[in-house]
Design an enzyme around this catalytic site. Structure first.
Site, PDB file in Angstrom:
ATOM      1  N   GLU A  52       3.648 -10.866   0.766  1.00  0.00           N
ATOM      2  CA  GLU A  52       2.236 -10.510   0.687  1.00  0.00           C
ATOM      3  C   GLU A  52       1.848 -10.311  -0.777  1.00  0.00           C
ATOM      4  O   GLU A  52       2.064  -9.219  -1.333  1.00  0.00           O
ATOM      5  CB  GLU A  52       1.964  -9.212   1.460  1.00  0.00           C
ATOM      6  N   GLU A  93       0.834  -1.209   0.000  1.00  0.00           N
ATOM      7  CA  GLU A  93       0.000   0.000   0.000  1.00  0.00           C
ATOM      8  C   GLU A  93       0.868   1.257   0.000  1.00  0.00           C
ATOM      9  O   GLU A  93       0.412   2.324  -0.430  1.00  0.00           O
ATOM     10  CB  GLU A  93      -0.962  -0.041   1.198  1.00  0.00           C
ATOM     11  N   GLY A 109      -3.739  -8.399   8.439  1.00  0.00           N
ATOM     12  CA  GLY A 109      -4.406  -7.104   8.431  1.00  0.00           C
ATOM     13  C   GLY A 109      -5.716  -7.167   9.192  1.00  0.00           C
ATOM     14  O   GLY A 109      -5.750  -7.134  10.423  1.00  0.00           O
TER      15      GLY A 109
HETATM   16  P1  13P Z   1      -5.410  -8.635   5.193  1.00  0.00           P
HETATM   17  O1  13P Z   1      -5.039  -9.648   6.233  1.00  0.00           O
HETATM   18  O2  13P Z   1      -6.532  -7.725   5.640  1.00  0.00           O
HETATM   19  O3  13P Z   1      -5.629  -9.251   3.852  1.00  0.00           O
HETATM   20  O4  13P Z   1      -4.144  -7.633   5.031  1.00  0.00           O
HETATM   21  C1  13P Z   1      -2.894  -8.185   4.859  1.00  0.00           C
HETATM   22  C2  13P Z   1      -1.899  -7.098   4.967  1.00  0.00           C
HETATM   23  O5  13P Z   1      -1.796  -6.247   4.107  1.00  0.00           O
HETATM   24  C3  13P Z   1      -1.051  -7.063   6.163  1.00  0.00           C
HETATM   25  O6  13P Z   1      -0.006  -6.165   6.027  1.00  0.00           O
END
Ligand code: 13P
Length: 249
Positions: free
Chosen positions: A163, A95, A230
């Site tokens: 990720e 992100e 997340g």
């Molecule tokens: P989620 O577990 O909500 O898919 O997010 C993963 C994440 O980006 C952790 O840094």
């Protein structure tokens, strides 16, 4: 043996009311065999570190500037993060890479800034859906690993989080074979670069839609040393079963 790590990334979620989650996690995991790190938004770093002063949970930030201080309105330095009582910092989350144009070189500089004040850098890497579908995921990940993880990394000051961007917040996860393929390559590349001792000590987390229902299966994959979670880290009722699954793996 690498100690397992359950890390939670709260992203831009949580006000002071959510510090209750830390109390619940500290109460539920008094003698856990895993490390637990929660990365709350920046305004909660100090109260979160205070809330965890005597508990098992450690605190991390979600990003750092590369400079120690200066005219960078809105940013936070690694020294400030360490001063808050945090011990970890996430660098290179997709992100940040996607939303703020962070390159591997930027991410590497951030990890170096973290190391300068003895913070552990959780270095995130991962391919896009287009890259996965084009068959280039392993090449993309190898290049990100090489470019984002600095010289001088050790099992104490770096954690690598794989990720896949398409698995973040989507409820979709790769197959266990795909996770295993990536983690095996990451381990191989770390050992090739840092030698068997350090390359074998750096922990590899999987992140992207980890939930209580899929955690055990993911943690059974070789070279998965934990998770970066997340959404499911925002409530103790969701994160606790993930930590328990990791402890039992
Ligand atoms: P989620 O577990 O909500 O898919 O997010 C993963 C994440 O980006 C952790 O840094």
């Amino acid at each position: 043996m690498r100690r397992k790590l359950a890390a939670g990334n709260w992203k831009m979620n949580g006000t002071q009311a959510r510090l209750d989650v830390l109390d619940a996690l500290n109460a539920a995991h008094v003698s856990t065999p895993c490390d637990i790190v929660i990365c709350p938004p920046a305004h909660l770093l100090i109260p979160a570190a205070k809330a965890c002063a005597t508990g098992a949970v450690e605190i991390g930030a979600q990003d750092t500037h590369t400079a120690a201080k200066g005219a960078f309105t809105g940013d936070i330095s690694a020294e400030m993060i360490a001063d808050s009582g945090a011990s970890h910092v996430i660098v290179g989350h997709s992100e940040r890479r996607e939303g703020y144009g962070e390159t591997d070189a930027t991410v590497c500089a951030k990890a170096i800034a973290a190391h300068a004040v003895r913070l552990t850098a959780i270095v995130c890497i991962g391919e896009s859906l287009a890259e996965r579908e084009a068959g280039s995921a392993l090449d993309v990940i190898a290049a990100q690993l090489q470019g984002s993880v600095p010289e001088g990394s050790t099992g104490d000051n770096v954690v690598v989080a794989y990720e896949p961007i398409w698995a973040i917040g989507t409820g979709k996860i790769p197959t266990m074979a795909q996770i295993g393929e990536v983690h095996a390559q990451l381990r191989q590349d770390l050992i090739a670069r840092f030698g068997p001792e350090i390359g074998g000590a750096i922990r590899l987390l999987y992140g992207g839609s980890v939930k209580p229902g899929n955690a055990s299966e993911i943690f059974a994959v070789p070279d998965v040393d934990g998770a970066l979670v997340g959404g499911a880290s925002l409530a103790a009722a969701d994160f606790t079963p993930i930590i328990t699954a990791l402890a039992d793996s």
